[in-house]
Write a protein that holds these residues in place. Structure first.
Motif, short mmCIF file in Angstrom:
data_model
loop_
_atom_site.label_atom_id
_atom_site.label_comp_id
_atom_site.label_asym_id
_atom_site.label_seq_id
_atom_site.Cartn_x
_atom_site.Cartn_y
_atom_site.Cartn_z
N LYS A 80 -9.07 48.65 61.52
CA LYS A 80 -10.47 48.98 61.75
C LYS A 80 -10.90 50.09 60.80
O LYS A 80 -10.20 51.07 60.61
N ALA A 81 -12.07 49.92 60.18
CA ALA A 81 -12.61 50.94 59.27
C ALA A 81 -13.85 51.56 59.92
O ALA A 81 -14.95 51.03 59.82
N ILE A 125 -15.05 43.12 52.59
CA ILE A 125 -13.76 43.81 52.53
C ILE A 125 -13.07 43.75 53.88
O ILE A 125 -13.69 44.00 54.92
N THR A 126 -11.79 43.43 53.85
CA THR A 126 -10.96 43.48 55.05
C THR A 126 -9.71 44.29 54.74
O THR A 126 -9.04 44.04 53.74
N LEU A 127 -9.44 45.28 55.58
CA LEU A 127 -8.25 46.12 55.42
C LEU A 127 -7.13 45.61 56.31
O LEU A 127 -7.36 45.18 57.44
N TYR A 128 -5.91 45.70 55.78
CA TYR A 128 -4.72 45.28 56.52
C TYR A 128 -3.65 46.36 56.43
O TYR A 128 -3.65 47.20 55.52
N ARG A 129 -2.71 46.30 57.37
CA ARG A 129 -1.53 47.16 57.32
C ARG A 129 -0.30 46.33 57.63
O ARG A 129 -0.31 45.51 58.55
N ARG A 147 -13.06 42.86 62.25
CA ARG A 147 -12.67 44.02 61.43
C ARG A 147 -12.90 43.73 59.96
O ARG A 147 -12.00 43.85 59.12
N ARG A 148 -14.14 43.37 59.69
CA ARG A 148 -14.54 42.97 58.34
C ARG A 148 -15.79 43.75 57.94
O ARG A 148 -16.68 43.96 58.75
N LEU A 149 -15.84 44.20 56.69
CA LEU A 149 -16.95 45.00 56.19
C LEU A 149 -17.82 44.21 55.23
O LEU A 149 -17.32 43.37 54.46
N LEU A 150 -19.11 44.50 55.25
CA LEU A 150 -20.04 44.02 54.24
C LEU A 150 -20.69 45.25 53.62
O LEU A 150 -21.25 46.08 54.33
#
Length: 229
Positions: free
Chosen positions: A180-181, A115-119, A98-101
């Motif tokens: 997840k994005a 970028i990694t999003l968390y909650r 769940r990591r973005l480039l």
């Protein structure tokens, strides 16, 4: 003395232009990205940049997740194509981690973001970790919950290593869950709006733009553990 006075006027004019241009850009960001066009394939000079990053991305578990271009200066919307400044953006997603480039290319320069999003499962608050080589990332303050570290000149391998370290640091701070994005480029628009809304909500933010610009360098090449710990 005359030359000194002229130089002072010219310098003041350049500073005013920089501040006013930046202020307009931030105000536009509050409304989201304008004049964005999805692309079927990279074109021009961006094609070679995209091919290089795509090869690296696939080798490291990322898969293509979007390709677009946007008009960097919306006021040029009616100008001839030759006078428009387009920013090309491509995204890749590592679904397992769940990591973005995200890669941005404009006027011959290329910058990368991991970028990694968390909650937070208790409060529902969403936070992110962003590792980039963009040297102007700290031109204006980051809003709460945006953990950003900038290392200009670093390779993608080095940025990924630094990003993994930042993820580990954040995960030690609390029971954060990765989010997840599914639409990376739309998410980037949202993050930009959040930052613009935060900055324009600060007291006297336009008056502080010059100070932020002059002091942005002190945040570069420092990990999130040092910036936010």
């Amino acid at each position: 003395m005359l030359y000194v006075a002229i130089a002072a006027v010219v310098l003041a004019g350049l500073l005013w232009l920089m501040v006013s241009t930046t202020a307009r850009a931030i105000e536009r960001m509050r409304e989201g990205t304008l004049l964005r066009q999805d692309l079927p394939a990279p074109t021009g000079a961006f094609a070679s940049v995209h091919a290089r990053v795509d090869a690296w991305a696939r080798d490291h578990g990322f898969h293509p997740a979007g390709l677009t271009k946007l008009l960097a200066f919306p006021e040029l919307a009616q100008a001839p194509d030759a006078e428009k400044f387009w920013e090309y953006t491509a995204a890749w997603l590592d679904r397992e981690r769940r990591r973005l480039l995200i890669v941005q290319h404009t006027q011959g320069r290329t910058f990368h973001h991991l970028i990694t999003l968390y909650r937070d499962p208790k409060s529902g608050r969403e936070v992110m970790v962003n590792t980039t080589d963009l040297p102007t990332e700290f031109f204006v303050p980051q809003p709460p919950g945006h953990y950003v570290q900038a290392f200009p000149g670093q390779s993608l391998n080095e940025l990924l290593e630094l990003h993994v370290q930042a993820e580990a640091w954040l995960e030690r701070q609390g029971s954060y869950e990765r989010v997840k994005a599914p639409l990376p480029l739309e998410m980037l628009d949202r993050l930009s709006r959040e930052r613009a809304l935060y900055v324009t909500g600060l007291p006297l933010w336009k008056a502080k733009l010059l100070w932020w610009h002059l002091t942005k360098g002190r945040y570069l090449n420092k990990p999130v553990s040092a910036l936010y710990g």
